[in-house]
Design a protein around this motif. Structure first.
Motif, mmCIF file in Angstrom:
data_model
loop_
_atom_site.group_PDB
_atom_site.id
_atom_site.type_symbol
_atom_site.label_atom_id
_atom_site.label_comp_id
_atom_site.label_asym_id
_atom_site.label_seq_id
_atom_site.Cartn_x
_atom_site.Cartn_y
_atom_site.Cartn_z
ATOM 1 N N THR A 25 4.626 5.627 -5.251
ATOM 2 C CA THR A 25 4.683 5.655 -6.713
ATOM 3 C C THR A 25 3.721 6.678 -7.281
ATOM 4 O OG1 THR A 25 5.305 3.310 -6.766
ATOM 5 C CG2 THR A 25 4.433 4.258 -8.801
ATOM 6 N N GLU A 26 2.489 6.701 -6.764
ATOM 7 C CA GLU A 26 1.476 7.639 -7.262
ATOM 8 C C GLU A 26 1.873 9.087 -7.008
ATOM 9 O OE1 GLU A 26 -2.016 6.389 -5.256
ATOM 10 O OE2 GLU A 26 -2.424 4.696 -6.616
ATOM 11 N N ARG A 27 2.551 9.336 -5.887
ATOM 12 C CA ARG A 27 2.980 10.714 -5.573
ATOM 13 C C ARG A 27 4.259 11.099 -6.325
ATOM 14 N NH1 ARG A 27 0.641 12.017 -0.452
ATOM 15 N NH2 ARG A 27 -1.430 11.038 -0.471
ATOM 16 N N GLY A 28 4.807 10.175 -7.106
ATOM 17 C CA GLY A 28 6.012 10.490 -7.875
ATOM 18 C C GLY A 28 7.284 10.471 -7.074
ATOM 19 N N GLN A 61 2.643 1.766 -3.338
ATOM 20 C CA GLN A 61 1.733 2.335 -4.330
ATOM 21 C C GLN A 61 1.553 3.834 -4.112
ATOM 22 O OE1 GLN A 61 -2.035 0.345 -4.562
ATOM 23 N NE2 GLN A 61 -2.877 1.759 -6.070
ATOM 24 N N LEU A 62 1.387 4.234 -2.848
ATOM 25 C CA LEU A 62 1.239 5.661 -2.554
ATOM 26 C C LEU A 62 2.482 6.447 -2.972
ATOM 27 C CD1 LEU A 62 -0.473 5.642 0.974
ATOM 28 C CD2 LEU A 62 -1.429 6.561 -1.154
ATOM 29 N N ARG A 85 0.832 -1.211 0.000
ATOM 30 C CA ARG A 85 0.000 0.000 0.000
ATOM 31 C C ARG A 85 0.861 1.254 0.000
ATOM 32 N NH1 ARG A 85 -2.932 3.592 3.387
ATOM 33 N NH2 ARG A 85 -1.940 2.890 5.307
#
Length: 538
Positions: free
Chosen positions: A199-202, A196-197, A193
Motif C-alpha cells: 500500500t505504501e509503495r502505491g 502495508q508495504l 506487514r
C-alpha cells in the motif's frame, strides 16, 4: 469428481502441495478415499475411521510412529502426518509400505491449527450456495487448476487472491519462493506487514488503476519480485493474480498473464453467482427472508448473512403495454443485478417478487445506506434496458432476520419516486422522511375519515366539473410559501392572473389562507391526494 463421493488423497496432495507437506514413506495412492481428519491424543489411543488421516501432534519418537502405523493399519487409515523432520527409520518405511498407510512430513512453518482448517476445508464436500455458516472460499477445483495452468504458462508460482488479499487458490512450486509467499499460502492471507508495504509503495493503487500487469520490485531482502494484474468484471475489481518472478516478464508472457486475468474473472463471477440451481436456491431463500415466511434465521444462515448488517435494494421498471416484454425486462434486471452485486459481495442475494426485483446487500456498518445508494445508482447507470428503472434503498437492518422493515422502506421509496416525477432515479428512505410520513398517512387514512367536505375536496369537485386547475394553483401557492411571483412562474401564468385564481379558489373552497391551520390542512390533503392518485394510476 462426483461431489457426493469422498475426496481422494490426491486432492489433498494437489491442493496443499509440497509447500505444506510431502510424502516420505508408504504409498501415495492418489485415488485413495479420505474420510476424516483426527488429531492424535496419546491418552485416548488411536481412534481413526477407515480412510481417515491422523495428525501426529507432538509425535517425534520413531518407536511411537512405528506403533501408530500398526494401529492405523488395523483401522484402514489413509495416512499419518508428522512435523518436519519426520522420525524415519527403515522399519517405519517397511511398515508403511506393508500396511498401506502414507507418511507425510508437514512443513515446520505450518501450525497444526492452520493444517486442520485447510484439511477440513478440502475434505468438506462443496454445498450449494447458501448452505452452511461460512461457505468455503476458494477451494473450487477449477480455480486451483487455473492457478497451476497460469503458473505453467509463466513458469512461476501463482496465487489467485480476492480484494482483501485472501488466497483463493495457488499453484504448485510455492516452496521455491520466499518467506512472505509461504506465509501467505499457509495463512491463506497476505501478511499484514506486506499488505502495508504494498500500500505504501502505491502497488494496490496502480493495480486498481491499470488494466495491464504491474511489475513489483523486491520490497525488502526477504521479498522476491512479483508481477500482478487485477481481475476485473467490467470496471469492478474482483481480485488479483500474483506471480513470483526473478525479473520483468517479456511482452509475450505479459499478454498471456493479462489474458489469464480475464479467464480468472469468469471463474470468480461464476463462483459468486453460482450455477442456475444455486441461483434459484438463493433466490428462494432471499424471498423467504424478505417475505417473512418460514424460518428466517435459517434462511439467513444458509445465505451466509446471519449476524451481518444488510440493506434491501428494490428495483422496478416502468410498466410496458406488452406484458411479455415487461416480464423479460424484469428478468434481465434480476439477472444483471445478481452479477453486479456478486462482484461486490459474495453473500449478496437477489430475488423477484411480482414486478419488483430485490437485492440483499451486506454492508459494513449501520449507517451504510449511502453506500448502498451508490451501488444502486451505479447499477442503474450501467444497465441497458428499454424501460426506465427506479431504485429504492431501505434502512440498514442490523441483522438479516430484520430485513422486512428495510424491504418496506425500499418499496415506499419506489412509490415516492413514482409520484415525484422529478427525474430522480434512486433514493434512500432516510433522504425521503417527509414524503414517507405523508405516504404512511395516506395509507392509514380513508378519504372519508375527515368529517364534512374539505376545502381541497370542494376544489377537486369544481376542477372536475368545470375543467379548471384551481388545485394546482393552490399547491403552487403553498409550496412557494405564499410568494406570488414564484408561484405564478411555477404554473406559467402572469402574477395578476394567479392572484385572480387565488381569490376564486378561496371563495369556492371556503378557504382562509391567513389561517395557518387551514394552510397546513390544505397542504397535507394535497400531498395525500397526489399519492393516492399515483397509486391508483399504477
Amino acid at each position: 469428481m462426483d461431489e457426493t463421493e469422498p475426496p481422494r488423497l490426491g486432492r489433498i496432495i494437489d491442493y496443499l502441495g509440497s509447500t505444506l507437506l510431502r510424502v516420505v514413506a508408504g504409498p501415495a495412492a492418489a485415488g485413495r478415499a479420505v474420510s476424516s481428519v483426527t488429531i492424535y491424543d496419546p491418552s485416548d489411543g488411536v481412534r481413526v475411521e477407515p480412510g481417515g488421516v491422523l495428525l501426529g501432534v507432538g509425535v517425534a519418537d520413531p518407536g511411537t510412529v512405528r506403533s501408530l502405523l500398526d494401529e492405523l493399519g488395523r483401522c484402514s487409515a489413509a495416512a499419518v502426518l508428522l512435523k518436519e523432520p519426520a522420525p524415519l527409520t527403515d522399519a517405519i518405511r517397511q511398515a508403511a509400505d506393508r500396511l498401506e498407510v502414507g507418511v507425510f512430513e508437514v512443513s515446520r512453518a505450518a501450525s497444526w491449527d492452520q493444517l486442520v482448517v485447510l484439511l477440513r476445508t478440502v475434505l468438506t464436500p462443496p454445498e450449494p450456495a447458501g448452505h452452511g455458516d461460512e461457505p468455503a472460499e476458494g477451494f473450487g477445483g477449477d480455480l486451483f487448476q487455473l492457478a497451476n495452468a497460469i503458473g505453467t504458462l509463466l513458469d512461476a508460482p501463482v496465487t489467485i487472491e480476492d480484494r482483501s488479499a485472501r488466497v483463493l487458490a495457488f499453484s504448485s512450486g510455492q516452496e521455491d519462493t520466499d518467506h512472505g509467499r509461504v506465509q501467505t499460502v499457509l495463512g491463506r492471507q497476505v501478511p499484514a506487514r506486506y499488505q502495508q508495504l504494498l500500500t505504501e509503495r502505491g502497488v494496490f493503487r496502480e493495480l486498481y488503476r491499470s488494466t495491464e500487469p504491474v511489475f513489483v520490485p523486491a520490497l525488502d531482502e526477504a521479498f522476491k519480485p512479483r508481477i500482478a494484474v487485477a481481475v476485473r468484471a467490467g470496471d469492478e475489481v474482483l481480485g488479483f493474480l500474483w506471480a513470483v518472478v526473478p525479473e520483468p516478464l517479456p511482452e509475450s508472457r505479459l499478454r498471456a498473464f493479462a489474458d489469464a486475468s480475464r479467464i480468472a474473472a469468469l471463474h470468480l463471477v461464476r463462483d459468486r453467482v453460482g450455477s442456475p440451481a444455486d441461483r434459484r436456491l438463493r433466490a428462494e431463500l432471499c424471498a423467504r427472508l424478505i417475505g417473512g415466511n418460514g424460518d428466517r434465521a435459517e434462511a439467513a444462515r444458509r445465505l451466509g448473512l446471519h449476524g451481518a448488517p444488510v440493506c434491501v435494494l428494490a428495483f422496478e421498471a416502468e410498466p410496458a403495454d406488452d406484458e411479455i416484454e415487461h416480464a423479460g425486462t424484469v428478468r434481465r434486471v434480476a439477472d444483471s443485478l445478481a452479477v453486479h452485486l456478486a462482484a461486490l459481495h459474495r453473500f449478496s442475494a437477489v430475488t423477484t417478487l411480482g414486478d419488483v426485483v430485490y437485492g440483499l446487500l451486506p454492508v459494513p456498518a449501520a449507517d451504510s445506506d449511502r453506500a448502498a445508494l451508490h451501488v444502486a445508482t451505479d447499477f442503474l447507470d450501467r444497465i441497458t434496458a428499454r424501460a426506465a428503472l427506479r431504485a429504492g434503498v431501505g434502512r440498514v437492518a442490523p441483522d438479516a432476520t430484520a430485513v422486512i422493515r428495510s424491504r418496506a422502506d425500499a418499496e415506499a421509496v419506489l412509490r415516492v419516486l413514482r409520484h415525484n416525477g422529478n427525474g430522480v432515479k434512486a433514493a434512500t428512505a432516510r433522504s425521503l422522511r417527509a414524503e414517507l410520513l405523508t405516504l404512511r398517512l395516506a395509507d392509514a387514512l380513508d378519504q372519508d375519515d375527515l368529517p364534512g367536505q374539505t376545502a381541497v375536496g370542494r376544489l377537486l369537485d369544481h376542477d372536475a366539473r368545470h375543467r379548471t386547475d384551481l388545485t394546482r394553483t393552490l399547491a403552487a401557492y403553498l409550496e412557494q410559501l405564499g410568494d406570488i411571483p414564484k408561484a405564478a412562474a411555477a404554473v406559467h401564468v402572469h402574477p395578476n392572473t394567479f392572484r385572480y385564481r387565488l381569490r376564486r379558489l378561496c371563495e369556492i373552497g371556503e378557504l382562509d389562507l391567513t389561517d395557518r391551520d387551514a394552510r397546513f390542512e390544505a397542504l397535507l390533503e394535497l400531498r395525500l391526494h397526489q399519492f393516492r392518485s399515483v397509486d391508483a394510476g399504477s
